[in-house]
Design a protein around this motif. Sequence first.
Motif, mmCIF file in Angstrom:
data_model
loop_
_atom_site.group_PDB
_atom_site.id
_atom_site.type_symbol
_atom_site.label_atom_id
_atom_site.label_comp_id
_atom_site.label_asym_id
_atom_site.label_seq_id
_atom_site.Cartn_x
_atom_site.Cartn_y
_atom_site.Cartn_z
ATOM 1 N N ALA A 127 0.819 -1.221 0.000
ATOM 2 C CA ALA A 127 0.000 0.000 0.000
ATOM 3 C C ALA A 127 0.851 1.268 0.000
ATOM 4 N N SER A 128 1.491 1.549 -1.113
ATOM 5 C CA SER A 128 2.239 2.794 -1.274
ATOM 6 C C SER A 128 1.312 3.862 -1.842
ATOM 7 N N SER A 129 1.341 5.068 -1.261
ATOM 8 C CA SER A 129 0.441 6.122 -1.720
ATOM 9 C C SER A 129 0.773 6.570 -3.135
ATOM 10 N N ARG A 130 2.067 6.621 -3.468
ATOM 11 C CA ARG A 130 2.469 7.084 -4.791
ATOM 12 C C ARG A 130 2.473 5.981 -5.832
ATOM 13 N N PHE A 131 2.664 4.728 -5.374
ATOM 14 C CA PHE A 131 2.819 3.629 -6.331
ATOM 15 C C PHE A 131 2.351 2.329 -5.680
ATOM 16 N N PRO A 132 1.032 2.113 -5.581
ATOM 17 C CA PRO A 132 0.523 0.878 -4.962
ATOM 18 C C PRO A 132 1.050 -0.365 -5.681
ATOM 19 N N ASP A 192 10.452 5.439 -7.572
ATOM 20 C CA ASP A 192 9.519 6.162 -6.710
ATOM 21 C C ASP A 192 8.132 6.286 -7.321
ATOM 22 N N THR A 193 8.055 6.321 -8.637
ATOM 23 C CA THR A 193 6.786 6.495 -9.338
ATOM 24 C C THR A 193 6.715 5.504 -10.501
ATOM 25 N N PRO A 194 5.540 5.277 -11.065
ATOM 26 C CA PRO A 194 5.428 4.370 -12.218
ATOM 27 C C PRO A 194 6.310 4.801 -13.387
#
Length: 295
Positions: free
Chosen positions: A61-66, A279-281
Motif C-alpha cells: 500500500a504505497s500512496s504514490r505507487f501501490p 519512486d513512481t510508475p
Amino acid sequence: MNPMTICSSTSSSSSSKAWIVHGIVIGAAAAAAIGAHAYFFLRISRGFRSRVVGIIPARFASSRFPGKPLVEILGKTMIQRTWERAKLASTLDQVVVATDDEKIAECCRGFGADVIMTSESCRNGTERCNEALQKLAKKYDIVVNIQGDEPLIEPEIIDGVVKALQVSADAVFSTAVTSLKPEDAFDPNRVKCVVDNRGYAIYFSRGLIPYNKSGEVNPKFPYLLHLGIQSYSSDFLKIYPELPPTPLQLEEDLEQLKVLENGYKMKVIKVEHDAHGVDTPEDVAKIENFMQVSD
C-alpha cells in the motif's frame, strides 16, 4: 520489550563499484583514544558488530505507487531484483524480506527468499526492520535496511555501509550518498544530504541543500544525493520505535532525521552510483532503459 509496541509508536560497470568511506580515519582515532592494542583486541575478542542481516522492507500500500514491489522490470519483479543484488553482498550473513502483504510474501517465497511477516501498523521501513529483527531466530549486531525499490543496488554499496558502521564505534547508523545530478536538484523525491568533514551526516532534506542566495544550482558545488540504503546497530534499532517523532522528521517526512534530532551519530559514505530507485510508475521505464543500455 512489549511485543505490542514494536510498531505502534514506523551486472554493473567497474566505475559503479568504487566506494569511498569518508572519514575512515575515525577508526584510527578511536584506536588512539583507548590504545591501539586494546581497540583491536576489543574488536577481535568480541567480534565487533560482526553478525549482519540484510532486511528488505516491502509493503503493497504505497500512496504514490501501490503494489510497487511486484511491478515487473524486464521480466522479474522489482523485489526479486533487489533481493538478488543483496544476496551478492559479502558482509551479509542472511537476507530476508519483511512485509505485511501476503501477495508479496508469496511472490518472494516463490523465488527462494526468506520472508518475515510484519504488522500493518509499522509506519516506515525502519520500524518494519525492527519487528523483523525481533522475530528472527538468530541474533545480529547490524541490520541493513535495503530499500525494495532499489533493484540495481550495488553489493559493494551494501558492504560499504556495513564496514563504515563496523569501524565507527561512535555511530549507530550508516548510509550512502552519491553525486546529485543537476536535473534532480529540485525533485522532492530525490533526498539531499550534507555531511561534516569527518563524514558524519549533518542534515537531509527534500529541498536542495545547501541552498545559496541566488536560488539556483551551483554547477561547481558537489551536492549529494541520499541513497535509500541504511544500516543500524541492532541495539539502536530496538529503541528507535520508542523515540517520539521529531519536528524535522515530520516536516520533511524523512525517518533518518529522527536519528539526528535525538543526537545520534550517522556515518556517511560516498559512492559512485548512476541508477535511481523507483519512486513512481514513470521510473520503471527509466530503470529498464538504463539496464538495456548498460547491457
